[in-house]
Every structure is written in C-alpha cells, then in structure tokens.
Design a protein around this motif. Structure first.
Motif, PDB file in Angstrom:
ATOM      1  N   GLU A  88       5.477  96.967  23.092  1.00 26.71           N
ATOM      2  CA  GLU A  88       6.174  97.962  23.912  1.00 26.71           C
ATOM      3  C   GLU A  88       7.653  98.039  23.536  1.00 26.71           C
ATOM      4  OE1 GLU A  88       6.939 100.950  26.485  1.00 26.71           O
ATOM      5  OE2 GLU A  88       4.985 100.173  25.838  1.00 26.71           O
ATOM      6  N   VAL A  89       8.262  96.900  23.270  1.00 23.51           N
ATOM      7  CA  VAL A  89       9.667  96.886  22.840  1.00 23.51           C
ATOM      8  C   VAL A  89       9.819  97.637  21.519  1.00 23.51           C
ATOM      9  CG1 VAL A  89      11.549  95.418  22.014  1.00 23.51           C
ATOM     10  CG2 VAL A  89      10.282  94.782  24.068  1.00 23.51           C
ATOM     11  N   HIS A  90       8.939  97.350  20.567  1.00 28.44           N
ATOM     12  CA  HIS A  90       8.998  98.032  19.278  1.00 28.44           C
ATOM     13  C   HIS A  90       8.778  99.532  19.444  1.00 28.44           C
ATOM     14  CE1 HIS A  90       7.882  94.104  16.928  1.00 28.44           C
ATOM     15  NE2 HIS A  90       9.114  94.096  17.398  1.00 28.44           N
ATOM     16  N   ALA A  91       7.836  99.895  20.298  1.00 28.11           N
ATOM     17  CA  ALA A  91       7.542 101.311  20.515  1.00 28.11           C
ATOM     18  C   ALA A  91       8.757 102.035  21.093  1.00 28.11           C
ATOM     19  CB  ALA A  91       6.333 101.458  21.432  1.00 28.11           C
ATOM     20  N   ARG A  92       9.409 101.415  22.064  1.00 33.90           N
ATOM     21  CA  ARG A  92      10.584 102.046  22.663  1.00 33.90           C
ATOM     22  C   ARG A  92      11.701 102.195  21.632  1.00 33.90           C
ATOM     23  NH1 ARG A  92       9.748  98.545  27.228  1.00 33.90           N
ATOM     24  NH2 ARG A  92      11.589  97.341  26.602  1.00 33.90           N
ATOM     25  N   PHE A  93      11.854 101.189  20.792  1.00 32.05           N
ATOM     26  CA  PHE A  93      12.915 101.230  19.796  1.00 32.05           C
ATOM     27  C   PHE A  93      12.635 102.318  18.761  1.00 32.05           C
ATOM     28  CE2 PHE A  93      15.507  99.909  16.241  1.00 32.05           C
ATOM     29  CZ  PHE A  93      16.669  99.465  16.855  1.00 32.05           C
ATOM     30  N   VAL A  94      11.385 102.415  18.306  1.00 33.19           N
ATOM     31  CA  VAL A  94      11.033 103.437  17.327  1.00 33.19           C
ATOM     32  C   VAL A  94      11.189 104.831  17.939  1.00 33.19           C
ATOM     33  CG1 VAL A  94       9.133 104.406  15.969  1.00 33.19           C
ATOM     34  CG2 VAL A  94       9.511 101.933  16.001  1.00 33.19           C
ATOM     35  N   ALA A  95      10.745 104.991  19.177  1.00 26.78           N
ATOM     36  CA  ALA A  95      10.826 106.293  19.839  1.00 26.78           C
ATOM     37  C   ALA A  95      12.274 106.744  20.025  1.00 26.78           C
ATOM     38  CB  ALA A  95      10.120 106.241  21.189  1.00 26.78           C
ATOM     39  N   ALA A  96      13.195 105.778  20.125  1.00 30.22           N
ATOM     40  CA  ALA A  96      14.604 106.120  20.321  1.00 30.22           C
ATOM     41  C   ALA A  96      15.264 106.589  19.029  1.00 30.22           C
ATOM     42  CB  ALA A  96      15.356 104.913  20.887  1.00 30.22           C
ATOM     43  N   HIS A  97      14.601 106.389  17.890  1.00 28.18           N
ATOM     44  CA  HIS A  97      15.122 106.822  16.602  1.00 28.18           C
ATOM     45  C   HIS A  97      14.739 108.281  16.394  1.00 28.18           C
ATOM     46  CE1 HIS A  97      15.931 107.114  12.342  1.00 28.18           C
ATOM     47  NE2 HIS A  97      16.348 105.855  12.285  1.00 28.18           N
ATOM     48  N   LEU A 107      15.674  95.948  12.304  1.00 27.76           N
ATOM     49  CA  LEU A 107      14.596  96.931  12.405  1.00 27.76           C
ATOM     50  C   LEU A 107      15.149  98.334  12.206  1.00 27.76           C
ATOM     51  CD1 LEU A 107      11.721  97.781  12.917  1.00 27.76           C
ATOM     52  CD2 LEU A 107      12.122  97.571  15.387  1.00 27.76           C
ATOM     53  N   ARG A 108      16.285  98.621  12.810  1.00 25.59           N
ATOM     54  CA  ARG A 108      16.909  99.934  12.648  1.00 25.59           C
ATOM     55  C   ARG A 108      17.204 100.208  11.179  1.00 25.59           C
ATOM     56  NH1 ARG A 108      18.672 104.732  15.500  1.00 25.59           N
ATOM     57  NH2 ARG A 108      19.788 105.852  13.868  1.00 25.59           N
ATOM     58  N   SER A 109      17.680  99.197  10.466  1.00 27.51           N
ATOM     59  CA  SER A 109      17.989  99.357   9.047  1.00 27.51           C
ATOM     60  C   SER A 109      16.741  99.730   8.255  1.00 27.51           C
ATOM     61  CB  SER A 109      18.601  98.071   8.502  1.00 27.51           C
ATOM     62  OG  SER A 109      18.782  98.143   7.101  1.00 27.51           O
ATOM     63  N   ARG A 110      15.616  99.081   8.556  1.00 29.91           N
ATOM     64  CA  ARG A 110      14.376  99.384   7.827  1.00 29.91           C
ATOM     65  C   ARG A 110      13.874 100.788   8.165  1.00 29.91           C
ATOM     66  NH1 ARG A 110      13.332  94.262   5.726  1.00 29.91           N
ATOM     67  NH2 ARG A 110      15.363  93.267   5.921  1.00 29.91           N
ATOM     68  N   LEU A 111      13.980 101.172   9.420  1.00 27.86           N
ATOM     69  CA  LEU A 111      13.577 102.531   9.798  1.00 27.86           C
ATOM     70  C   LEU A 111      14.433 103.567   9.084  1.00 27.86           C
ATOM     71  CD1 LEU A 111      12.983 102.098  13.645  1.00 27.86           C
ATOM     72  CD2 LEU A 111      11.242 102.269  11.859  1.00 27.86           C
ATOM     73  N   ASP A 112      15.728 103.305   9.002  1.00 28.60           N
ATOM     74  CA  ASP A 112      16.620 104.218   8.286  1.00 28.60           C
ATOM     75  C   ASP A 112      16.197 104.347   6.823  1.00 28.60           C
ATOM     76  OD1 ASP A 112      18.129 104.646  10.553  1.00 28.60           O
ATOM     77  OD2 ASP A 112      19.713 103.218  10.006  1.00 28.60           O
ATOM     78  N   GLU A 113      15.810 103.226   6.215  1.00 24.16           N
ATOM     79  CA  GLU A 113      15.408 103.257   4.808  1.00 24.16           C
ATOM     80  C   GLU A 113      14.099 104.019   4.626  1.00 24.16           C
ATOM     81  OE1 GLU A 113      15.510  99.553   2.751  1.00 24.16           O
ATOM     82  OE2 GLU A 113      17.373  98.928   3.702  1.00 24.16           O
ATOM     83  N   VAL A 114      13.156 103.839   5.554  1.00 27.33           N
ATOM     84  CA  VAL A 114      11.896 104.591   5.482  1.00 27.33           C
ATOM     85  C   VAL A 114      12.178 106.081   5.592  1.00 27.33           C
ATOM     86  CG1 VAL A 114       9.732 105.075   6.687  1.00 27.33           C
ATOM     87  CG2 VAL A 114      10.453 102.713   6.337  1.00 27.33           C
ATOM     88  N   ALA A 115      13.048 106.474   6.524  1.00 23.75           N
ATOM     89  CA  ALA A 115      13.381 107.886   6.695  1.00 23.75           C
ATOM     90  C   ALA A 115      14.068 108.443   5.451  1.00 23.75           C
ATOM     91  CB  ALA A 115      14.267 108.058   7.923  1.00 23.75           C
ATOM     92  N   ALA A 116      14.978 107.655   4.851  1.00 26.08           N
ATOM     93  CA  ALA A 116      15.675 108.106   3.651  1.00 26.08           C
ATOM     94  C   ALA A 116      14.710 108.261   2.483  1.00 26.08           C
ATOM     95  CB  ALA A 116      16.788 107.118   3.293  1.00 26.08           C
ATOM     96  N   HIS A 117      13.776 107.317   2.360  1.00 28.08           N
ATOM     97  CA  HIS A 117      12.783 107.389   1.288  1.00 28.08           C
ATOM     98  C   HIS A 117      11.901 108.620   1.448  1.00 28.08           C
ATOM     99  CE1 HIS A 117      10.048 106.012  -1.804  1.00 28.08           C
ATOM    100  NE2 HIS A 117       9.039 106.081  -0.965  1.00 28.08           N
ATOM    101  N   ARG A 118      11.522 108.924   2.677  1.00 30.24           N
ATOM    102  CA  ARG A 118      10.699 110.105   2.931  1.00 30.24           C
ATOM    103  C   ARG A 118      11.458 111.376   2.561  1.00 30.24           C
ATOM    104  NH1 ARG A 118       9.677 113.233   8.010  1.00 30.24           N
ATOM    105  NH2 ARG A 118       7.565 114.071   7.920  1.00 30.24           N
ATOM    106  N   ALA A 119      12.758 111.422   2.895  1.00 29.58           N
ATOM    107  CA  ALA A 119      13.563 112.582   2.553  1.00 29.58           C
ATOM    108  C   ALA A 119      13.662 112.752   1.038  1.00 29.58           C
ATOM    109  CB  ALA A 119      14.955 112.448   3.165  1.00 29.58           C
ATOM    110  N   GLU A 120      13.785 111.635   0.320  1.00 34.12           N
ATOM    111  CA  GLU A 120      13.851 111.691  -1.135  1.00 34.12           C
ATOM    112  C   GLU A 120      12.551 112.223  -1.720  1.00 34.12           C
ATOM    113  OE1 GLU A 120      14.752 107.765  -2.330  1.00 34.12           O
ATOM    114  OE2 GLU A 120      16.849 107.829  -1.654  1.00 34.12           O
ATOM    115  N   GLN A 121      11.427 111.815  -1.138  1.00 30.65           N
ATOM    116  CA  GLN A 121      10.132 112.290  -1.624  1.00 30.65           C
ATOM    117  C   GLN A 121       9.992 113.794  -1.446  1.00 30.65           C
ATOM    118  OE1 GLN A 121       7.529 109.623   0.650  1.00 30.65           O
ATOM    119  NE2 GLN A 121       6.869 108.719  -1.287  1.00 30.65           N
ATOM    120  N   ARG A 122      10.493 114.320  -0.327  1.00 27.41           N
ATOM    121  CA  ARG A 122      10.403 115.759  -0.079  1.00 27.41           C
ATOM    122  C   ARG A 122      11.246 116.550  -1.073  1.00 27.41           C
ATOM    123  NH1 ARG A 122      11.401 114.667   5.490  1.00 27.41           N
ATOM    124  NH2 ARG A 122      13.384 115.799   5.279  1.00 27.41           N
TER     125      ARG A 122
END
Length: 241
Positions: free
Chosen positions: A20-29, A117-132
């Motif tokens: 639940e903690v992880h879910a709330r944190f991810v949802a806040a991004h 965790l925030r840093s890893r989420l940021d990297e996943v988002a950046a990688h996805r943007a690069e793929q697009r």
C-alpha cells in the motif's frame, strides 16, 4: 497499457502494508498509474495478464510462487519487455545475477528510501520517453553499444550491508580498483585480465578473486568475456565497465 499516458504499474509485495505504501508513492508520481496490487505470485501473474502493465514493482519473497519464478514467467510471456523494478530483501549474488540475466535494470534492496524509489521511477519514465522518440530509421552504432551495456542498476555494492557471505567491502574495492587500472594510459597493461592474473595484482587467492569478479559482473561493475584459444575450455577475461 502503452502510449503517451501514465505508465501502468502493478505493485507486488507479500506485505500488504508495504504494498500500500508503494502504491501510494507510485500513484503520487505524475508519470505513473497504479493498475493493481498483488500479494502472492499467482495474484501477480493474474494481475499482469489482466492489466498488461508497463512496469512491475516486484518483491522476490512471495508466499506461493517465488518472485524470481514470477519474473521468469513474465519474461517468457507476451509481456517479455515489461520494465521490472525489483524491490526485495534478497541481497544474495544469485538473486542479483538472476535479475540481471532477466532484464531487470533496477534492483532496490529493502529497506530503501523514498528518494531512491523516486529516482528509479524517474529513470523508468525517462527511458520510456527516449523509446517514444527513438528514430525509426535504425540505431547508430553508439546507440547499439549503449543499449547492450546498459546493465542492472542497484545500490552501490559497498553500500549493501552485509555483502554476500564471505565478501568484504575492502577486498571488493581492491579488485574493482585493479580492474579500473587495466589498460590505463601509460600502464602498458592489457585491457582485460583473468582471475589468476588479477589475483597476482591484488595479492589474493584466485578463487577469492573470482568470487569478487562474479559479484561485480552481476551488479554491472565488470564485464566478462570468454576468450577462445586452443582446444579446451575458454578462458574467462574480466574488465571494468
């Protein structure tokens, strides 16, 4: 899900409170959306099949199907390219190596901070943007090389406490430093070395050095290349990455 919207994410952890903690944190991004949470291996596989996420936060210590087996099944399914962040207390060499071999680029050892965790989420988002934005005319050689050497990202090996049984941070740094010196300008050394050669450099046994080298390869701080010469088993050569 795919496209330009938020990255659909499935949270997997046997501890409901942590999930639940992880879910709330991810949802806040802003770049992510939680599709489901799961607390067992089977529930995780069902959620992945149902929601087809782009990202899974995956705990390895699940009560029925081990998280590593969940990862293996996901990779062999039609969602083999889904991004996975391992969020686990498993810090042994085998788990890290398994994750790396199965395409995990981010490995967070519990307990970890919200900033990590925030840093890893940021990297996943950046990688996805690069793929697009990737060109449709094909990749340049430098881009191919970058993709092939991308490796797993984990916490710093000397920050993992304790290290795998039998390894010490001091000896690990000695082996890593020796790898970095290979082929350095003016040193006249070869760009890579065998475990036996490195053992002479650092003053340790070949068996011990090989264990440190295997750990460095598993976490992406070293590269292993088999060298084929005369008939027989290939010689393993190591270099810093």
């Amino acid at each position: 899900m795919s496209g330009a919207g938020p990255i659909g994410t499935v949270i997997v952890d046997d501890d409901r409170a942590i999930a639940e903690v992880h879910a709330r944190f991810v949802a806040a991004h802003d770049g992510f959306r939680v599709l489901a949470t799961a607390h067992s291996g089977q529930d995780a596989l069902d959620a992945v099949a149902r929601h087809r996420p782009e990202l899974i936060l995956l705990d390895f210590g699940l009560p029925d199907i081990d998280g590593r087996e969940v990862l293996r099944r996901v990779r062999s399914s039609g969602l083999g390219t889904v991004e996975v962040i391992a969020v686990t207390a498993a810090r042994d060499l085998e788990s890290v190596r398994f994750a790396r071999l199965n395409g995990v680029r981010h490995y967070l050892v519990k307990p970890f901070s919200a900033r990590e965790l925030r840093s890893r989420l940021d990297e996943v988002a950046a990688h996805r943007a690069e793929q697009r934005q990737a060109p449709t005319t094909g990749l340049a050689q430098s881009e191919v090389d970058a993709m092939l050497t991308g490796g797993i990202r984990t916490v710093s090996p000397t920050a993992v406490s304790p290290l795998p049984k039998g390894l010490s941070a001091v000896s690990l740094d000695r082996v890593r430093a020796a790898l970095r010196e290979l082929g350095a300008p003016g040193q006249g050394a070869a760009p890579d070395a065998s475990a036996a050669e490195l053992a002479l450099i650092v003053g340790m046994s070949r068996v011990s050095v090989r264990r440190y080298l295997e750990f460095l390869v598993a976490i992406g701080d070293a590269e292993l290349t088999p060298r084929y010469g005369q008939a027989g088993r290939p010689e393993h050569r190591y270099r810093g990455s």
